[in-house]
Each structure stands twice: as structure tokens, then as C-alpha cells.
Scaffold this motif. Structure first.
Motif, mmCIF file in Angstrom:
data_model
loop_
_atom_site.group_PDB
_atom_site.id
_atom_site.type_symbol
_atom_site.label_atom_id
_atom_site.label_comp_id
_atom_site.label_asym_id
_atom_site.label_seq_id
_atom_site.Cartn_x
_atom_site.Cartn_y
_atom_site.Cartn_z
ATOM 1 N N GLY A 239 1.597 4.036 -3.601
ATOM 2 C CA GLY A 239 1.010 5.323 -3.985
ATOM 3 C C GLY A 239 1.813 6.488 -3.436
ATOM 4 N N ASP A 240 2.111 6.424 -2.139
ATOM 5 C CA ASP A 240 2.911 7.493 -1.526
ATOM 6 C C ASP A 240 4.312 7.529 -2.119
ATOM 7 N N ARG B 243 0.817 -1.220 0.000
ATOM 8 C CA ARG B 243 0.000 0.000 0.000
ATOM 9 C C ARG B 243 0.847 1.264 0.000
#
Length: 245
Positions: free
Chosen positions: A211-212, A208
Motif C-alpha cells: 500500500g505504501d 503489507r
């Protein structure tokens, strides 16, 4: 401010090593932007204690001043990636350090003439990365700082103890509202490079973060372009600053 008298003699009785500016960076990419005549770059590799030890090994250098140079995390919501902050002062814990008004003025005018946004602001120094927007906001409220990094407060303490003029040139990387992925804390190698194995390992463990990480990469591209432009001017501007000290 008078010029420091820390010159070191060379072979002949009348030969004196010209004073140089100590440039303190965190990453190899930052150091590469700050190499030139009259500059002595030191890279911390995000290791604050290692940086302190490295600075203590500079006893033999004839130093004209100290400059903290590199990217920083944005705390002021008005700042964007690629904006340049010239340090008006440095704050760490409960201590505040002064910067050289003469050097700061020369750097601000010189870098401003090359284009881009240049502002004067307080620099916050920390011992560990500030990754979360809420943590950034809290630090901003507590210190009034425009940006935060892990090297400037150490540079400021060193400059104060050596009675050397201090200047700070920091380029905003991640803006105040942007979160950095947790892998940012383990991605830097001891010499200031990028540990790609650690990056891929952390992504596999926590996908996850991708994205960052993408957003962080886009921010870094902007800040690196500005840092390169500033680095090319750093040596000439600091040489000009010698006459003002």
C-alpha cells in the motif's frame, strides 16, 4: 560574491577551461534530468560516504558553483508532491550553511515562470532516510526545515570548504504525513538506480508494504515530472547566474 578562481588551463597558454556547475544528485533518474552544457552531475546512490569520496576527486575541475538537485522528503505539512523548494539555508546536526542569494533568486524566478509552486525554505541534511511521519515531524520541530534529503548537507560542506557558491533545488516527493515503506532503504543500487530484485524480495517478506509502495509510486510520478521540467531549465539559468557571481 566574487567568481571562484578555480579555472584550469588546457593545452595552450591562453586557453582556460570554462567553469562548470557541480550538480549533486542521489538517484540516476535525478542525474538524467540535470545533464547539459556547463553541468557536471554526480550521483550518490544514497551512499553518503561514497558521495564525499567522489567530491574529493573533483580537484581538477574548474567549478563555478555547487547545486544540490533532486527530490526530497516533505517536512512542512503545507507542501505537496511536485512542489519545489529553493534552499534558503541548509542545516545538519548543529551546523547551518548559507546558500547563494544570487543563484537562489535566479533559480526561483526562472523556475517559477515555468509554473508550479516554488517556495524558499530550509533544507535538512541527514545520513539515513527519514521514513516515518513522526520522525519527520520531530525533525521539522528541531530544525524548522521544509524538506529533508541525504545529499544537500554534503554538498553544502563541500561548497563551503572550496569557497564556492551553493544553491539547492529540491522537489517534494513524499509529503510530511506520508510514510515510506522500509524497502526504500534497500531499493537503491550503488550507482543510483533501482534494485527491483530487492524490492520484490522485501515485498515477499513483508507484503503489507504494498500500500505504501503504491502511494510512493504516485508521489514519485508527480515529483519526477516537476524535476524534469526544472532540469531542462537548470543549465540556462545557471549560465545566467554566472554573470551575477
Amino acid at each position: 560574491m566574487s567568481r571562484p578562481d578555480s579555472n584550469r588551463r588546457l593545452d595552450g597558454p591562453d586557453e582556460v577551461e570554462p567553469p562548470r556547475f557541480l550538480i549533486i544528485t542521489g538517484l540516476l533518474s535525478e542525474r538524467a534530468c540535470a545533464e547539459g552544457e556547463g553541468l557536471v552531475p554526480i550521483c550518490s546512490g544514497a551512499d553518503t560516504e561514497g558521495l564525499r569520496a567522489a567530491l574529493e576527486r573533483t580537484q581538477g575541475f574548474a567549478l563555478a558553483g555547487v547545486v544540490s538537485f533532486g527530490i526530497a522528503g516533505g517536512l512542512d505539512p503545507a507542501l505537496r508532491p511536485g512542489d519545489v523548494v529553493i534552499g534558503a539555508s541548509v542545516v545538519a546536526e548543529n551546523k547551518r550553511y548559507k546558500t547563494s542569494a544570487e543563484l537562489s533568486s535566479i533559480l526561483s524566478e526562472g523556475l517559477g515562470a515555468s509554473g508550479g509552486k516554488i517556495v524558499s525554505g530550509v533544507i535538512a541534511g541527514v545520513e539515513a532516510p527519514v521514513l516515518d511521519p513522526r520522525a519527520k515531524a520531530a525533525l521539522r520541530k528541531r530544525t524548522g526545515a521544509a524538506v529533508v534529503d541525504m545529499e544537500t548537507h554534503i554538498a553544502a560542506d563541500f561548497a563551503e570548504r572550496r569557497r564556492l557558491p551553493l544553491a539547492v533545488v529540491r522537489v517534494v516527493n513524499d509529503p510530511a504525513a506520508r510514510a515510506l515503506p522500509p524497502l526504500a532503504t534497500s531499493a537503491v543500487t550503488p550507482d543510483g538506480g533501482v534494485d527491483f530484485r530487492a524490492v520484490f524480495r522485501d515485498l515477499a517478506r513483508e507484503p503489507r508494504q504494498i500500500g505504501d509502495l503504491i502511494l510512493a509510486g504516485l508521489d514519485f510520478r508527480k515529483s519526477s515530472a516537476t524535476l524534469g521540467r526544472c532540469g531542462r531549465l537548470l543549465g540556462p539559468l545557471l549560465s545566467l547566474g554566472l554573470s551575477e557571481l
